[in-house]
Design a protein around this motif. Structure first.
Motif, PDB file in Angstrom:
ATOM      1  N   UNK A 180       0.865  -1.191   0.000  1.00 26.22           N
ATOM      2  CA  UNK A 180       0.000   0.000   0.000  1.00 26.22           C
ATOM      3  C   UNK A 180       0.892   1.228   0.000  1.00 26.22           C
ATOM      4  N   UNK A 181       0.761   2.045  -1.040  1.00 23.22           N
ATOM      5  CA  UNK A 181       1.593   3.227  -1.161  1.00 23.22           C
ATOM      6  C   UNK A 181       0.749   4.479  -0.948  1.00 23.22           C
ATOM      7  N   UNK A 182       1.300   5.431  -0.208  1.00 26.05           N
ATOM      8  CA  UNK A 182       0.625   6.706  -0.002  1.00 26.05           C
ATOM      9  C   UNK A 182       0.897   7.621  -1.189  1.00 26.05           C
ATOM     10  N   UNK A 183      -0.132   8.354  -1.590  1.00 31.53           N
ATOM     11  CA  UNK A 183      -0.029   9.234  -2.751  1.00 31.53           C
ATOM     12  C   UNK A 183      -0.314  10.673  -2.330  1.00 31.53           C
ATOM     13  N   UNK A 184       0.480  11.583  -2.819  1.00 32.92           N
ATOM     14  CA  UNK A 184       0.270  13.007  -2.549  1.00 32.92           C
ATOM     15  C   UNK A 184       0.715  13.800  -3.768  1.00 32.92           C
TER      16      UNK A 184
END
Length: 312
Positions: A180-184
């Motif tokens: 699970x990768x965080x995106x911004x």
């Protein structure tokens, strides 16, 4: 003839059920069966069987028989097209229309257990933290209680682990990696969670921040990206959607953007890799959406709690 009629009835029931006709309007379903099968069969038999046509000529109005006889070629062509359509429709229906959402009874139980394990983990944590705060006489400080029992990062990790455990349970001889990768700002920031726990990602997510990676395409398009054969995809000269992270990489990958309704954004992307080619395929897209939605909604809830905790 009995088997043919039975098969025809089953198929028309399948088609009619798309519009819920069988359950709500059984008479309409019967009428459709007659219209689609009986009428063409009747007309075709009338035109090719002399004895049958002579008999009906004595019964039917002359205007009707004249109409049929004057349009023989057209009627035969239409009958052939209807019979051909009846043959190819199941293929069209299966390939392009039916949502591919299938799960065995055993798989359903594994899914239920995976979802329940997420709830149990939170309930156990709430219970243990409550007892600790009660014994320390610290329950009066509501802000502290909220901050103490709310651990969204830990819960998100638990959800990702549950996805991995579910996939491992319903398959044999296939290994999975769930990330699970965080995106911004449309960029991959960090790996928030991964499973199995003893196999962390070898590279940081910004390594995959290239136009040819499945992750970047998922972030850019905000839709599921499926690569059925990562080695084949990476070898394409143009339009590739997989970036080879190490030599000899094999299998299939699925990237799923997680939508957060309050912020109307996609704060995470779930990446699932199987070590079997064609494990993930485009024709099962509806199934993947249905399955992963059960987990993505829970991740979204924890994301909201994470924002609340940071602002508390």
């Amino acid at each position: 003839m009995t088997k043919a009629r039975s098969r025809a009835s089953r198929r028309i029931n399948t088609w009619a059920s798309k519009a819920d006709l069988v359950n709500k309007h059984p008479k309409i379903a019967i009428a459709l069966t007659v219209l689609i099968y009986a009428v063409p069969a009747f007309l075709f038999t009338y035109l090719v069987e002399t004895g049958f046509s002579e008999l009906l000529n004595q019964i039917l109005p002359q205007a009707l028989t004249d109409l049929i006889n004057n349009n023989k070629a057209l009627i035969i062509v239409l009958c052939c097209l209807i019979f051909l359509f009846e043959r190819i429709w199941p293929i069209i229906d299966k390939t392009y229309i039916q949502p591919n959402i299938t799960i065995t009874d055993e798989g359903g139980l594994f899914l239920l257990e995976s979802l329940n394990s997420i709830v149990r983990a939170k309930a156990d944590r709430f219970g243990s933290e409550y007892e600790r705060l009660r014994k320390e006489d610290r329950l009066d400080d509501k802000s502290e209680v909220f901050s103490t029992i709310t651990k969204p990062d830990q819960q998100i990790f638990c959800i990702v682990a549950s996805i991995w455990a579910f996939l491992e349970a319903i398959t044999e001889e296939i290994e999975f990696e769930v990330r699970l990768v965080e995106v911004s700002n449309s960029k991959p920031i960090d790996w928030v969670a991964f499973a199995p726990a003893d196999d962390p990602p070898a590279k940081k997510p910004d390594f995959l921040d290239v136009p040819t990676s499945a992750l970047s395409n998922c972030i850019k398009k905000n839709k599921i990206i499926i690569v059925s054969d990562v080695a084949k995809e990476a070898s394409k000269r143009t339009g590739q959607q997989y970036y080879m992270t190490h030599e000899g990489d094999q299998g299939a990958i699925l990237c799923y953007p997680i939508y957060n309704k309050p912020s109307k954004s996609f704060p995470y992307v779930l990446c699932i890799k199987a070590n079997k080619v064609n494990y993930f395929v485009e024709k099962r897209l509806d199934y993947y959406k249905w399955l992963l939605e059960h987990f993505s909604e829970r991740i979204s809830v924890e994301h909201n709690l994470r924002l609340l905790k940071e602002g508390a």
